[in-house]
Design a protein around this motif. Structure first.
Motif, PDB file in Angstrom:
ATOM      1  N   PRO A 184       0.946  -1.128   0.142  1.00  0.00           N
ATOM      2  CA  PRO A 184       0.051  -0.019   0.073  1.00  0.00           C
ATOM      3  C   PRO A 184       0.792   1.177   0.310  1.00  0.00           C
ATOM      4  CG  PRO A 184      -1.019  -1.570   1.728  1.00  0.00           C
ATOM      5  CD  PRO A 184       0.235  -2.302   1.075  1.00  0.00           C
ATOM      6  N   ALA A 185       2.027   1.273   0.640  1.00  0.00           N
ATOM      7  CA  ALA A 185       2.903   2.543   0.578  1.00  0.00           C
ATOM      8  C   ALA A 185       3.595   2.516  -0.769  1.00  0.00           C
ATOM      9  CB  ALA A 185       3.979   2.325   1.757  1.00  0.00           C
ATOM     10  N   LYS A 188       0.958   4.857  -2.801  1.00  0.00           N
ATOM     11  CA  LYS A 188       0.158   6.119  -2.047  1.00  0.00           C
ATOM     12  C   LYS A 188      -0.203   6.921  -3.120  1.00  0.00           C
ATOM     13  CE  LYS A 188       1.359   9.191   1.562  1.00  0.00           C
ATOM     14  NZ  LYS A 188       2.363   9.732   2.528  1.00  0.00           N
ATOM     15  N   SER A 189       0.383   7.371  -3.976  1.00  0.00           N
ATOM     16  CA  SER A 189       0.328   8.230  -5.297  1.00  0.00           C
ATOM     17  C   SER A 189      -1.198   8.261  -5.888  1.00  0.00           C
ATOM     18  CB  SER A 189       1.259   8.533  -6.223  1.00  0.00           C
ATOM     19  OG  SER A 189       1.532   7.343  -6.894  1.00  0.00           O
ATOM     20  N   MET A 191      -3.739   6.927  -4.140  1.00  0.00           N
ATOM     21  CA  MET A 191      -4.711   6.862  -2.933  1.00  0.00           C
ATOM     22  C   MET A 191      -5.150   8.480  -2.655  1.00  0.00           C
ATOM     23  SD  MET A 191      -5.078   3.894  -2.755  1.00  0.00           S
ATOM     24  CE  MET A 191      -5.896   3.428  -1.122  1.00  0.00           C
ATOM     25  N   GLN A 192      -6.261   8.517  -1.970  1.00  0.00           N
ATOM     26  CA  GLN A 192      -6.713   9.756  -1.479  1.00  0.00           C
ATOM     27  C   GLN A 192      -5.856   9.799  -0.172  1.00  0.00           C
ATOM     28  OE1 GLN A 192     -10.988  10.564  -1.350  1.00  0.00           O
ATOM     29  NE2 GLN A 192     -11.158   8.793  -3.110  1.00  0.00           N
ATOM     30  N   SER A 193      -6.056  11.071   0.248  1.00  0.00           N
ATOM     31  CA  SER A 193      -5.365  11.384   1.799  1.00  0.00           C
ATOM     32  C   SER A 193      -5.444  10.402   2.918  1.00  0.00           C
ATOM     33  CB  SER A 193      -5.636  12.973   2.321  1.00  0.00           C
ATOM     34  OG  SER A 193      -7.081  13.038   2.568  1.00  0.00           O
ATOM     35  N   ASP A 194      -6.825   9.687   2.877  1.00  0.00           N
ATOM     36  CA  ASP A 194      -6.937   8.731   4.044  1.00  0.00           C
ATOM     37  C   ASP A 194      -6.313   7.305   3.880  1.00  0.00           C
ATOM     38  OD1 ASP A 194      -8.426   7.533   2.054  1.00  0.00           O
ATOM     39  OD2 ASP A 194     -10.416   7.702   2.767  1.00  0.00           O
ATOM     40  N   GLY A 195      -5.730   7.292   2.804  1.00  0.00           N
ATOM     41  CA  GLY A 195      -4.949   6.023   2.455  1.00  0.00           C
ATOM     42  C   GLY A 195      -5.700   4.730   2.269  1.00  0.00           C
ATOM     43  N   ILE A 196      -7.121   5.000   2.465  1.00  0.00           N
ATOM     44  CA  ILE A 196      -8.042   3.852   2.067  1.00  0.00           C
ATOM     45  C   ILE A 196      -8.517   3.760   0.740  1.00  0.00           C
ATOM     46  CG2 ILE A 196     -10.365   3.044   2.913  1.00  0.00           C
ATOM     47  CD1 ILE A 196      -9.574   3.650   5.811  1.00  0.00           C
TER      48      ILE A 196
END
Length: 223
Positions: A184-185, A188-189, A191-196
């Motif tokens: 998931p890391a 990151k680009s 994904m939205q800021s919530d990381g979900i």
């Protein structure tokens, strides 16, 4: 006079023939396939503009690949497998020919017993079977923080249920973001800021992976 009559007969026959050709041509045209995407915020398009979410991007992908398909957005933000089961029956309007089921993420966030999640998914697939619907079941992967037993039980329920009911299966909604073993890391680009929740580009990549499976679903419906 005979010439005028003959011309009129020929002209009438030509019109009738043209009409018959048109009707036959219309009859062989494929009818619109109606699909229900039953899911949570990932399906609903949380945090995105109306045209950026999973369902609208999937509609566009299918159209670009030559499919006459209508995808109904049955995503409800925050929904669990229990919520999906409670509303699946009334969500299936008569024209629906197949379902895409993407549920379980909120079960994970709440730490719900995988046995309960499995029973709910089983119920959803039972409803689909009763309605003679084809299904694409999209799985989820549990994190390790709930323990090995939880992860094993949760991860296994999707492929096992897909095999039991003979549905199409995709192992992860995020398959399009993690094609080469990324974590998931690493994505990151996308994904939205919530990381979900994925952003618009993330959804595009997800749809690129889900799209071919939906094509298989359509092929089953049309077969």
């Amino acid at each position: 006079m005979f010439g005028q009559l003959g011309y009129g007969v020929v002209r009438g026959c030509s019109k009738a023939l043209a009409c018959a050709v048109f009707l036959c041509g219309s009859a062989v045209q494929a009818e619109t396939v109606h699909l229900l995407a039953l899911g949570d915020s990932l399906t609903q398009g949380y945090g995105l503009m109306d045209d950026e979410g999973f369902v609208p991007q999937l509609r566009e992908w299918l159209a670009d690949h030559g499919h006459d398909a209508r995808v109904v957005n049955g995503g409800v933000s925050g929904d669990t497998t229990a919520g999906g089961l409670s509303r699946v029956e009334w969500s299936l309007t008569p024209e629906i020919g197949g379902m895409i089921v993407t549920l379980g993420g909120n079960d994970l966030l709440r730490g719900i017993d995988p046995a309960a999640s499995r029973a709910n998914l089983d119920g959803i697939l039972e409803v689909a079977e009763a309605h003679d619907l084809e299904v694409l079941l999209i799985g989820m992967t549990a994190p390790g923080n709930y323990g090995a037993a939880y992860k094993k039980s949760f991860d296994a329920m999707y492929p096992e249920l897909a095999k039991q009911y003979g549905t199409l299966y995709l192992d992860s909604f995020f398959a399009g973001l993690m094609t080469d073993g990324e974590t998931p890391a690493d994505v990151k680009s996308f994904m939205q800021s919530d990381g979900i929740h994925p952003n618009a580009e993330g959804v595009r990549r997800i749809v690129d992976a889900v799209g071919p499976k939906v094509e298989e679903l359509i092929a089953r419906i049309e077969d």
